[in-house]
Design a protein around this motif. Structure first.
Motif: not given
Length: 279
Positions: A4, A8-9, A12, A15-16, A23, A27, A34-36, A222
């Motif tokens: 990512h 984006e990280q 993300g 979002l967590g 989440a 998305r 989505g999550p890394e 992150a």
């Protein structure tokens, strides 16, 4: 899975904080990634540590508190760290709360430890600190405070007779200075400013809410599950109510956040408030 981008990280990570179901809905509506994966995060950790030089010194200390030889090696080679921390790493001194003994697996080659100051050789630890007359001398003498026993010695010496101002300054901005010892050195505004300038933070919550730009702070957070897992919940707890209040599961708010993330100059709370208002 691709790695990512830092924005984006950052998105993300936030979002967590809203829960898996919310989440997933965000998305699905916005197309945010989505999550890394853990593997991608580990690749980033070993490859992209140029940003370590921008980390506040307390964040570096939180990483060292893992007493993980691999993380210690990354800090040693990539972070601009205090000479005292470097000396402790070279000697295998543990940083984790309550840990004792020597981290033999984390030791570095002989000769990599910073040079021992001449004043320490002549006068010993307390004598070298009492002989300080400049900031450079203060930093050199303070670099010889390595173990918890050394910090106890410093506290006793300062309690008997206050150490010189430059020595106190150099000791107080060490991120591993115990809070009880630092409290004995002073609490006036100039002192507090020095600590902030040096990157000394009282908590991960303070880092999460008061440092800028937001994208850099959130990128580090992150990676917190790898860098400082024991400290990460404090930062998450500080930001979670703000995420719920200003973003929630509103598609337009998350879209505004993603659009502003890379260029927003302020703190994470300011970014959340701005994105929520824009939506």
């Amino acid at each position: 899975m691709r790695d990512h981008s830092r924005s984006e990280q950052a998105v993300g990570f936030l979002l967590g904080l809203v829960g898996e179901e919310a989440a997933a809905r965000v998305r699905a509506r916005t197309g945010l990634p989505g999550p890394e994966s853990r593997a991608a995060a580990e690749r980033r950790l070993t490859r992209a540590w140029a940003w370590a030089r921008r980390l506040p010194s307390s964040v570096v200390l939180w990483i060292l508190e893992n007493d993980d030889p691999k993380l210690n090696a990354l800090v040693w080679h990539h972070a601009d760290i205090d000479a005292g921390l470097r000396r402790a790493l070279a000697r295998g001194v543990p940083f984790g709360p309550g840990r004792t003994g020597s981290l033999l697996t984390a030791r570095f080659r002989p000769g990599e430890e910073p040079e021992v100051p001449e004043s320490y050789v002549r006068h010993g630890l307390v004598g070298a600190l009492r002989a300080v007359t400049s900031m450079n001398e203060g930093r050199a003498a303070a670099s010889m405070v390595v173990t918890r026993a050394d910090w106890h010695t410093v506290a006793e010496a300062d309690g008997e007779r206050p150490l010189p101002g430059y020595a106190r300054w150099a000791l107080s901005v060490r991120p591993d200075c115990p809070p009880s010892v630092r409290a004995g050195f002073g609490s006036h505004a100039k002192f507090t400013h020095r600590l902030r300038t040096a990157g000394v933070l009282e908590s991960p919550a303070r880092y999460a809410t008061s440092y800028a730009p937001a994208v850099e702070v959130l990128e580090v957070l992150a990676m917190g599950h790898l860098l400082f897992p024991a400290r990460l919940p404090e930062a998450e707890d500080a930001l979670r109510p703000l995420v719920h209040d200003h973003l929630g599961d509103r598609e337009e708010a998350w879209t505004a956040l993603a659009q502003q993330m890379e260029t927003f100059p302020g703190t994470a709370p300011e970014l959340l408030i701005t994105a929520g208002a824009a939506a």
